[in-house]
Design an enzyme around this catalytic site. Sequence first.
Site, PDB file in Angstrom:
ATOM      1  N   ARG A 182      72.523  20.569  16.624  1.00  0.00           N
ATOM      2  CA  ARG A 182      72.357  20.849  17.976  1.00  0.00           C
ATOM      3  C   ARG A 182      71.100  20.668  18.145  1.00  0.00           C
ATOM      4  NH1 ARG A 182      76.301  20.780  21.459  1.00  0.00           N
ATOM      5  NH2 ARG A 182      75.290  22.542  22.852  1.00  0.00           N
TER       6      ARG A 182
ATOM      7  N   TYR B  56      69.971  26.097   7.509  1.00  0.00           N
ATOM      8  CA  TYR B  56      68.935  26.802   8.451  1.00  0.00           C
ATOM      9  C   TYR B  56      68.067  27.574   7.829  1.00  0.00           C
ATOM     10  CZ  TYR B  56      67.822  29.499  12.821  1.00  0.00           C
ATOM     11  OH  TYR B  56      66.874  29.992  13.532  1.00  0.00           O
TER      12      TYR B  56
ATOM     13  N   ARG C 293      71.491  47.964  15.772  1.00  0.00           N
ATOM     14  CA  ARG C 293      70.714  49.031  15.334  1.00  0.00           C
ATOM     15  C   ARG C 293      71.506  50.292  16.224  1.00  0.00           C
ATOM     16  NH1 ARG C 293      66.123  45.599  16.041  1.00  0.00           N
ATOM     17  NH2 ARG C 293      65.464  44.626  14.102  1.00  0.00           N
TER      18      ARG C 293
ATOM     19  N   ASP D  36      63.858  29.437   8.208  1.00  0.00           N
ATOM     20  CA  ASP D  36      62.931  30.108   9.278  1.00  0.00           C
ATOM     21  C   ASP D  36      61.744  29.246   8.464  1.00  0.00           C
ATOM     22  OD1 ASP D  36      64.079  31.110  11.293  1.00  0.00           O
ATOM     23  OD2 ASP D  36      64.515  32.957   9.879  1.00  0.00           O
TER      24      ASP D  36
ATOM     25  N   GLU E 243      65.495  26.568  28.634  1.00  0.00           N
ATOM     26  CA  GLU E 243      65.970  25.797  27.524  1.00  0.00           C
ATOM     27  C   GLU E 243      67.556  25.279  27.744  1.00  0.00           C
ATOM     28  OE1 GLU E 243      66.731  27.014  22.858  1.00  0.00           O
ATOM     29  OE2 GLU E 243      64.801  27.394  23.571  1.00  0.00           O
TER      30      GLU E 243
ATOM     31  N   ARG F  63      72.480  36.878  11.137  1.00  0.00           N
ATOM     32  CA  ARG F  63      70.930  36.773  11.133  1.00  0.00           C
ATOM     33  C   ARG F  63      70.430  37.866  12.243  1.00  0.00           C
ATOM     34  NH1 ARG F  63      71.933  31.102  10.398  1.00  0.00           N
ATOM     35  NH2 ARG F  63      71.897  30.817  12.666  1.00  0.00           N
TER      36      ARG F  63
ATOM     37  N   ARG G 270      68.262  30.161  27.549  1.00  0.00           N
ATOM     38  CA  ARG G 270      67.291  31.024  27.488  1.00  0.00           C
ATOM     39  C   ARG G 270      66.058  30.674  28.395  1.00  0.00           C
ATOM     40  NH1 ARG G 270      64.808  31.506  21.300  1.00  0.00           N
ATOM     41  NH2 ARG G 270      64.504  29.234  21.120  1.00  0.00           N
TER      42      ARG G 270
END
Length: 374
Positions: A253, A352, A180, A354, A304, A176, A283
């Site tokens: 989680r 999972y 680049r 989105d 978090e 995911r 984060r």
Amino acid sequence: MEKSILIVGAGFSGAVLAHELSTRLHNKRKIVVWDERNHVAGNCHTQRDPDTGVMIHEYGPHIFHTSNKKVWDYVNSFVPFEPFVNRVKAVFQGQIYSMPINLHTINQFFGKTFNPKEAADWIGKQADTSITEPKSFEEQAIRFLGKSIYKAFFYGYTKKQWGCEPTELPASILKRLPVRFNYNDNYYNDVYQGIPRDGYTAIIEKMFRHDNIKLELGKKYIRSEEDYRYEHIFFSGPIDQFFGYKHGRLSYRTVTFERHETEGDFQGNPVINYCDEDVPYTRIHEHKHFTPWETHEKTVFFKEFSKETTETDIPYYPKRLSGDMEILQKYEEEKKSLENISFLGRLATYRYLDMHQVIEEALEVADSYISQHN
């Protein structure tokens, strides 16, 4: 007695489904929606912070991204979306890097001035090509990025996020996150990216705004002999909860947040990851940066923390370890004997997903049901 349809869950799955059924079924049914929380929108819930006026993503940052124009047009038909590019930063050993891994990250980390080809060749030499079929998250990372980048940006963060060694996680998790060999620091590759001007909760509220929909918050679904009253039940809660955990609990989680408020701008970016293992949080997100079209004198930010989900926690991320998949298979077998009950969404399918994938799935489920019952 006229039967109605029950939808369990007032997040995107339940809201899209309720909206489609209430507006498109020719033979109108009463659509009843239950959610055990006291608000709609599930983990996408947004609301104004009373102290700062900032629009808060109550359960962590949500940036909408998709390459499916049908889904993009669909969500924009309820609340207009503002363009938003998610540019994540990462802290490792006192340095701030650009994420996902891109040409700037590579040059900064190795102290080089590579061009794209040179960087690709360099990473190719770092990569462990002896791993031909990566079986774990760790093998996947080392196979394509090498040990140095893996240890810096993935090992500590992943261990904190998932609560286990990366060797225990499936290789698919890493797929995911793109790598680049240019300076593109857009976290996503999708064509359409944005955040709703009025927040995600405004979208869900509009979806439920129909005379045929009866929304009941603070109401938990438990299977009972009274289920026969409903023509069909669409369940978007945890699948193991639906079956009373008879085959065991699936592992997730969850995350908790530590709220802070200050004047001005705290970190200058919406999200900064903390990759060092000895930093307890994963984060920090500063929510005023998710609405750059707004101006606020004060700011609110959240540290978090990731932890294992207990009975009283809200599940976020399905772990899908080998033991979980064995338990899931038993619940999947149980489903085959059920009639007039459908399962959809992240928790009910233990995948999972989105937001755009949840919406796409809900539209497909609605299409299928309507085609059979109109």
